[in-house]
Design a protein around this motif. Sequence first.
Motif, PDB file in Angstrom:
ATOM      1  N   UNK A 103       0.825  -1.195   0.000  1.00  0.00           N
ATOM      2  CA  UNK A 103       0.000   0.000   0.000  1.00  0.00           C
ATOM      3  C   UNK A 103       0.868   1.257   0.000  1.00  0.00           C
ATOM      4  N   UNK A 104       0.550   2.178  -0.909  1.00  0.00           N
ATOM      5  CA  UNK A 104       1.185   3.501  -0.937  1.00  0.00           C
ATOM      6  C   UNK A 104       0.063   4.530  -0.935  1.00  0.00           C
ATOM      7  N   UNK A 105       0.270   5.640  -0.228  1.00  0.00           N
ATOM      8  CA  UNK A 105      -0.761   6.668  -0.129  1.00  0.00           C
ATOM      9  C   UNK A 105      -0.192   8.044  -0.464  1.00  0.00           C
ATOM     10  N   UNK A 106      -0.999   8.828  -1.161  1.00  0.00           N
ATOM     11  CA  UNK A 106      -0.668  10.218  -1.459  1.00  0.00           C
ATOM     12  C   UNK A 106      -1.707  11.098  -0.808  1.00  0.00           C
ATOM     13  N   UNK A 107      -1.273  12.055  -0.017  1.00  0.00           N
ATOM     14  CA  UNK A 107      -2.174  13.071   0.503  1.00  0.00           C
ATOM     15  C   UNK A 107      -2.136  14.216  -0.499  1.00  0.00           C
ATOM     16  N   UNK A 108      -3.249  14.435  -1.178  1.00  0.00           N
ATOM     17  CA  UNK A 108      -3.311  15.398  -2.274  1.00  0.00           C
ATOM     18  C   UNK A 108      -3.785  16.772  -1.811  1.00  0.00           C
ATOM     19  N   UNK A 109      -4.686  16.779  -0.866  1.00  0.00           N
ATOM     20  CA  UNK A 109      -5.130  18.013  -0.223  1.00  0.00           C
ATOM     21  C   UNK A 109      -5.358  17.664   1.241  1.00  0.00           C
ATOM     22  N   UNK A 110      -5.808  18.628   1.997  1.00  0.00           N
ATOM     23  CA  UNK A 110      -6.074  18.361   3.408  1.00  0.00           C
ATOM     24  C   UNK A 110      -7.148  17.294   3.594  1.00  0.00           C
ATOM     25  N   UNK A 111      -8.062  17.172   2.620  1.00  0.00           N
ATOM     26  CA  UNK A 111      -9.172  16.229   2.786  1.00  0.00           C
ATOM     27  C   UNK A 111      -9.297  15.192   1.666  1.00  0.00           C
ATOM     28  N   UNK A 112      -8.329  15.115   0.769  1.00  0.00           N
ATOM     29  CA  UNK A 112      -8.395  14.149  -0.333  1.00  0.00           C
ATOM     30  C   UNK A 112      -7.100  13.352  -0.402  1.00  0.00           C
ATOM     31  N   UNK A 113      -7.237  12.041  -0.336  1.00  0.00           N
ATOM     32  CA  UNK A 113      -6.081  11.154  -0.393  1.00  0.00           C
ATOM     33  C   UNK A 113      -6.349  10.022  -1.370  1.00  0.00           C
ATOM     34  N   UNK A 114      -5.280   9.464  -1.888  1.00  0.00           N
ATOM     35  CA  UNK A 114      -5.374   8.361  -2.834  1.00  0.00           C
ATOM     36  C   UNK A 114      -4.532   7.209  -2.330  1.00  0.00           C
ATOM     37  N   UNK A 115      -5.110   6.018  -2.353  1.00  0.00           N
ATOM     38  CA  UNK A 115      -4.408   4.800  -1.960  1.00  0.00           C
ATOM     39  C   UNK A 115      -4.168   3.951  -3.194  1.00  0.00           C
ATOM     40  N   UNK A 116      -2.941   3.486  -3.343  1.00  0.00           N
ATOM     41  CA  UNK A 116      -2.577   2.555  -4.400  1.00  0.00           C
ATOM     42  C   UNK A 116      -2.302   1.224  -3.724  1.00  0.00           C
ATOM     43  N   UNK A 117      -3.113   0.218  -4.040  1.00  0.00           N
ATOM     44  CA  UNK A 117      -3.074  -1.055  -3.337  1.00  0.00           C
ATOM     45  C   UNK A 117      -2.773  -2.188  -4.311  1.00  0.00           C
ATOM     46  N   UNK A 118      -1.786  -2.988  -3.962  1.00  0.00           N
ATOM     47  CA  UNK A 118      -1.428  -4.121  -4.818  1.00  0.00           C
ATOM     48  C   UNK A 118      -2.423  -5.258  -4.602  1.00  0.00           C
TER      49      UNK A 118
END
Length: 114
Positions: free
Chosen positions: A38-53
């Motif tokens: 799992x890798x996560x990007x915090x894009x804004x204070x309230x929006x995040x994206x998870x990349x899951x294998x």
Amino acid sequence: MSIETIFANVSCSDLRASAAWYEKLFGKPPTRRPMPGLAEWQLTESAEMQLYEAKEHAGHSTLTLGVMPIEPERERLEATGLAPGPVEPAKDFFIVRLRDPDGNLVVLASARRR
């Protein structure tokens, strides 16, 4: 219910390869790697994206990102070696589509200025 943040989740077959692609998309490395696969990007204070294998789910996700303005973002992505499609007009917005290494659809959307 009081929602504080949204995590979009995209499944991939190879986290290393996909994380490198998303680093180009977001212009930065993952914010954190909280657990294996799992890798996560915090894009804004309230929006995040998870990349899951998760090989069995890879290629079936759609991620839509709101950006303003859209043309400079499209040009930036093209300069990184990603392959964004053309800017497509719609009634109240513009979109650009591209696909990640597994075929997941990524859509950039930008409202028309009024």
